[in-house]
Motif scaffolding. Structure first.
Motif, PDB file in Angstrom:
ATOM      1  N   ARG A 156       0.768  -1.227   0.000  1.00  0.00           N
ATOM      2  CA  ARG A 156       0.000   0.000   0.000  1.00  0.00           C
ATOM      3  C   ARG A 156       0.812   1.298   0.000  1.00  0.00           C
ATOM      4  NH1 ARG A 156      -5.464  -1.443   0.921  1.00  0.00           N
ATOM      5  NH2 ARG A 156      -5.675  -2.869  -0.838  1.00  0.00           N
ATOM      6  N   ASN A 157       1.914   1.335   0.702  1.00  0.00           N
ATOM      7  CA  ASN A 157       2.679   2.582   0.757  1.00  0.00           C
ATOM      8  C   ASN A 157       3.739   2.673  -0.332  1.00  0.00           C
ATOM      9  OD1 ASN A 157       1.218   3.426   2.956  1.00  0.00           O
ATOM     10  ND2 ASN A 157       2.731   2.811   4.471  1.00  0.00           N
ATOM     11  N   ASN A 158       3.784   1.663  -1.198  1.00  0.00           N
ATOM     12  CA  ASN A 158       4.807   1.633  -2.247  1.00  0.00           C
ATOM     13  C   ASN A 158       4.193   1.184  -3.570  1.00  0.00           C
ATOM     14  OD1 ASN A 158       7.528   2.101  -0.723  1.00  0.00           O
ATOM     15  ND2 ASN A 158       6.438   0.585   0.520  1.00  0.00           N
ATOM     16  N   SER A 159       3.161   1.895  -3.996  1.00  0.00           N
ATOM     17  CA  SER A 159       2.484   1.530  -5.230  1.00  0.00           C
ATOM     18  C   SER A 159       1.961   2.781  -5.930  1.00  0.00           C
ATOM     19  CB  SER A 159       1.320   0.574  -4.942  1.00  0.00           C
ATOM     20  OG  SER A 159       0.577   0.325  -6.112  1.00  0.00           O
ATOM     21  N   ALA A 160       2.361   2.947  -7.198  1.00  0.00           N
ATOM     22  CA  ALA A 160       1.823   4.037  -8.018  1.00  0.00           C
ATOM     23  C   ALA A 160       0.568   3.514  -8.710  1.00  0.00           C
ATOM     24  CB  ALA A 160       2.859   4.500  -9.029  1.00  0.00           C
ATOM     25  N   ASP A 161      -0.577   3.783  -8.107  1.00  0.00           N
ATOM     26  CA  ASP A 161      -1.843   3.235  -8.585  1.00  0.00           C
ATOM     27  C   ASP A 161      -2.821   4.375  -8.838  1.00  0.00           C
ATOM     28  OD1 ASP A 161      -2.510   3.835  -5.843  1.00  0.00           O
ATOM     29  OD2 ASP A 161      -1.752   1.852  -5.300  1.00  0.00           O
ATOM     30  N   SER A 162      -4.109   4.172  -8.538  1.00  0.00           N
ATOM     31  CA  SER A 162      -5.093   5.234  -8.786  1.00  0.00           C
ATOM     32  C   SER A 162      -4.839   6.472  -7.946  1.00  0.00           C
ATOM     33  CB  SER A 162      -6.509   4.713  -8.512  1.00  0.00           C
ATOM     34  OG  SER A 162      -6.946   3.852  -9.548  1.00  0.00           O
ATOM     35  N   ARG A 163      -4.107   6.324  -6.846  1.00  0.00           N
ATOM     36  CA  ARG A 163      -3.767   7.491  -6.027  1.00  0.00           C
ATOM     37  C   ARG A 163      -2.788   8.407  -6.749  1.00  0.00           C
ATOM     38  NH1 ARG A 163      -1.980   3.968  -0.907  1.00  0.00           N
ATOM     39  NH2 ARG A 163      -1.093   2.808  -2.684  1.00  0.00           N
ATOM     40  N   VAL A 164      -2.088   7.859  -7.740  1.00  0.00           N
ATOM     41  CA  VAL A 164      -1.111   8.627  -8.514  1.00  0.00           C
ATOM     42  C   VAL A 164      -1.629   8.914  -9.926  1.00  0.00           C
ATOM     43  CG1 VAL A 164       1.228   8.614  -9.484  1.00  0.00           C
ATOM     44  CG2 VAL A 164       0.816   7.670  -7.200  1.00  0.00           C
ATOM     45  N   HIS A 165      -2.201   7.895 -10.574  1.00  0.00           N
ATOM     46  CA  HIS A 165      -2.563   7.995 -11.990  1.00  0.00           C
ATOM     47  C   HIS A 165      -4.060   8.178 -12.232  1.00  0.00           C
ATOM     48  CE1 HIS A 165       1.543   7.026 -12.870  1.00  0.00           C
ATOM     49  NE2 HIS A 165       1.457   5.844 -12.278  1.00  0.00           N
ATOM     50  N   GLY A 166      -4.871   8.164 -11.181  1.00  0.00           N
ATOM     51  CA  GLY A 166      -6.297   8.376 -11.358  1.00  0.00           C
ATOM     52  C   GLY A 166      -7.066   7.093 -11.657  1.00  0.00           C
ATOM     53  N   PHE A 167      -8.347   7.260 -11.976  1.00  0.00           N
ATOM     54  CA  PHE A 167      -9.209   6.114 -12.283  1.00  0.00           C
ATOM     55  C   PHE A 167      -8.743   5.432 -13.566  1.00  0.00           C
ATOM     56  CE2 PHE A 167     -11.990   9.262 -10.108  1.00  0.00           C
ATOM     57  CZ  PHE A 167     -12.204   8.545  -8.944  1.00  0.00           C
ATOM     58  N   ILE A 168      -8.995   4.121 -13.653  1.00  0.00           N
ATOM     59  CA  ILE A 168      -8.559   3.342 -14.807  1.00  0.00           C
ATOM     60  C   ILE A 168      -9.743   3.109 -15.748  1.00  0.00           C
ATOM     61  CG2 ILE A 168      -7.464   1.215 -15.567  1.00  0.00           C
ATOM     62  CD1 ILE A 168      -5.777   3.075 -13.690  1.00  0.00           C
ATOM     63  N   PRO A 169      -9.669   3.601 -16.990  1.00  0.00           N
ATOM     64  CA  PRO A 169     -10.747   3.333 -17.960  1.00  0.00           C
ATOM     65  C   PRO A 169     -10.852   1.833 -18.246  1.00  0.00           C
ATOM     66  CG  PRO A 169      -9.307   5.109 -18.727  1.00  0.00           C
ATOM     67  CD  PRO A 169      -8.621   4.466 -17.555  1.00  0.00           C
ATOM     68  N   MET A 170     -12.075   1.361 -18.364  1.00  0.00           N
ATOM     69  CA  MET A 170     -12.288  -0.068 -18.622  1.00  0.00           C
ATOM     70  C   MET A 170     -11.602  -0.529 -19.905  1.00  0.00           C
ATOM     71  SD  MET A 170     -14.412  -1.475 -16.268  1.00  0.00           S
ATOM     72  CE  MET A 170     -15.770  -1.101 -15.150  1.00  0.00           C
ATOM     73  N   ASP A 171     -11.548   0.360 -20.919  1.00  0.00           N
ATOM     74  CA  ASP A 171     -10.982  -0.074 -22.196  1.00  0.00           C
ATOM     75  C   ASP A 171      -9.462  -0.197 -22.166  1.00  0.00           C
ATOM     76  OD1 ASP A 171     -10.199   2.584 -22.258  1.00  0.00           O
ATOM     77  OD2 ASP A 171     -11.521   3.149 -23.909  1.00  0.00           O
ATOM     78  N   GLU A 172      -8.823   0.159 -21.042  1.00  0.00           N
ATOM     79  CA  GLU A 172      -7.389  -0.054 -20.908  1.00  0.00           C
ATOM     80  C   GLU A 172      -7.054  -1.419 -20.302  1.00  0.00           C
ATOM     81  OE1 GLU A 172      -5.837   4.574 -20.371  1.00  0.00           O
ATOM     82  OE2 GLU A 172      -5.556   3.138 -18.737  1.00  0.00           O
ATOM     83  N   ILE A 173      -8.086  -2.115 -19.814  1.00  0.00           N
ATOM     84  CA  ILE A 173      -7.852  -3.402 -19.149  1.00  0.00           C
ATOM     85  C   ILE A 173      -7.562  -4.488 -20.173  1.00  0.00           C
ATOM     86  CG2 ILE A 173      -8.846  -5.173 -17.655  1.00  0.00           C
ATOM     87  CD1 ILE A 173     -10.557  -2.997 -16.372  1.00  0.00           C
ATOM     88  N   ILE A 174      -6.461  -5.212 -19.960  1.00  0.00           N
ATOM     89  CA  ILE A 174      -6.069  -6.313 -20.832  1.00  0.00           C
ATOM     90  C   ILE A 174      -6.728  -7.613 -20.400  1.00  0.00           C
ATOM     91  CG2 ILE A 174      -4.119  -7.734 -21.593  1.00  0.00           C
ATOM     92  CD1 ILE A 174      -2.376  -5.235 -21.279  1.00  0.00           C
ATOM     93  N   GLY A 175      -6.760  -7.867 -19.089  1.00  0.00           N
ATOM     94  CA  GLY A 175      -7.359  -9.100 -18.605  1.00  0.00           C
ATOM     95  C   GLY A 175      -7.195  -9.260 -17.108  1.00  0.00           C
ATOM     96  N   LYS A 176      -7.637 -10.401 -16.615  1.00  0.00           N
ATOM     97  CA  LYS A 176      -7.597 -10.714 -15.188  1.00  0.00           C
ATOM     98  C   LYS A 176      -6.433 -11.655 -14.890  1.00  0.00           C
ATOM     99  CE  LYS A 176     -10.289 -12.908 -11.495  1.00  0.00           C
ATOM    100  NZ  LYS A 176     -11.562 -13.563 -11.134  1.00  0.00           N
ATOM    101  N   ALA A 177      -5.599 -11.262 -13.925  1.00  0.00           N
ATOM    102  CA  ALA A 177      -4.500 -12.126 -13.482  1.00  0.00           C
ATOM    103  C   ALA A 177      -5.073 -13.195 -12.563  1.00  0.00           C
ATOM    104  CB  ALA A 177      -3.441 -11.292 -12.754  1.00  0.00           C
ATOM    105  N   SER A 178      -4.841 -14.462 -12.922  1.00  0.00           N
ATOM    106  CA  SER A 178      -5.485 -15.542 -12.162  1.00  0.00           C
ATOM    107  C   SER A 178      -4.492 -16.433 -11.411  1.00  0.00           C
ATOM    108  CB  SER A 178      -6.319 -16.421 -13.103  1.00  0.00           C
ATOM    109  OG  SER A 178      -5.500 -17.022 -14.091  1.00  0.00           O
ATOM    110  N   HIS A 179      -3.301 -16.655 -11.989  1.00  0.00           N
ATOM    111  CA  HIS A 179      -2.337 -17.561 -11.385  1.00  0.00           C
ATOM    112  C   HIS A 179      -0.910 -17.056 -11.600  1.00  0.00           C
ATOM    113  CE1 HIS A 179      -5.826 -20.229 -11.794  1.00  0.00           C
ATOM    114  NE2 HIS A 179      -5.275 -21.005 -10.873  1.00  0.00           N
ATOM    115  N   ILE A 180      -0.005 -17.577 -10.790  1.00  0.00           N
ATOM    116  CA  ILE A 180       1.421 -17.402 -11.045  1.00  0.00           C
ATOM    117  C   ILE A 180       1.843 -18.552 -11.963  1.00  0.00           C
ATOM    118  CG2 ILE A 180       3.729 -17.354 -10.022  1.00  0.00           C
ATOM    119  CD1 ILE A 180       2.354 -16.423  -7.400  1.00  0.00           C
TER     120      ILE A 180
END
Length: 214
Positions: free
Chosen positions: A168-192
């Motif tokens: 949480r304290n070491n992530s550049a996410d929506s707190r930095v880059h804003g909301f994520i448009p749905m059309d930018e999503i590639i897919g769902k990460a399911s497994h390693i």
């Protein structure tokens, strides 16, 4: 003429390989793929050196090698880990979906509030479990603190999601880059898919192989 015959001979002798290669490229472009994780923004859930399997059909079907969506197959849910091409960050990122369209989200001293209700946490100061709807998952909170540990209430707009890293304290996410448009999503990460230990001569971490992500 000889050149044409040479190319035809190469095709005939290697036809099975070329067909296999074409199918692999098609699958990776439109069905499923795996990605290397270069940073610790999703620790402890995802570690540096993990190769993540991503289901590209989780939310829609796209024309291979393009961003053109043919049909929707689902929608992101709270707790999903998604891979997306962020125009704001000019990078491909992997984060956890926390807020859906219409949700009111706030954070106070690393406690998330969803629609004015605080989430439930358990564990010690740094390594905790967060209950996000039906998804119970691990998060890490650095004791040194961060300006990212709090933000005022925001409402997620239509056709967007709000995402956070589990570190949480070491992530550049929506707190930095804003909301994520749905059309930018590639897919769902399911497994390693598999994992290599960068600090130990890139030895495989067998215990993490094909481990499901929560």
């Amino acid at each position: 003429m000889k050149k044409g015959l040479s190319l035809k001979k190469i095709w005939q002798e290697n036809k099975s390989f070329f067909i296999f290669l074409g199918l692999m490229l098609f699958v990776r472009a439109g069905v499923a793929d795996w990605y290397y994780i270069p940073s610790g923004s999703m620790e402890p859930t995802i570690e540096v050196g993990d190769r993540i399997f991503v289901n590209k059909l989780a939310y829609d079907v796209k024309v291979p090698f393009t961003d053109i969506s043919l049909t929707e197959t689902g929608s992101p849910a709270r707790g999903d880990i998604i891979v997306f091409d962020s125009k704001a960050a000019n990078n491909r990122l992997i984060k956890r979906v926390v807020g859906l369209p219409g949700d009111r989200i706030a954070m106070r001293n690393n406690v998330l509030y969803l629609n004015n209700q605080p989430l439930h946490y358990s564990g010690d100061d740094e390594d905790q479990q967060e209950q996000l709807g039906e998804v119970l998952h691990q998060i890490h909170i650095d004791k040194t603190g961060s300006p990212l540990s709090s933000f005022d209430t925001v409402t997620v707009p239509e056709h967007h999601v709000l995402v956070l890293g589990d570190n949480r304290n070491n992530s550049a996410d929506s707190r930095v880059h804003g909301f994520i448009p749905m059309d930018e999503i590639i897919g769902k990460a399911s497994h390693i898919a598999y994992s290599l230990d960068n600090d130990n001569a890139y030895m495989p971490r067998i215990a993490r192989t094909f481990q499901a992500l929560e």
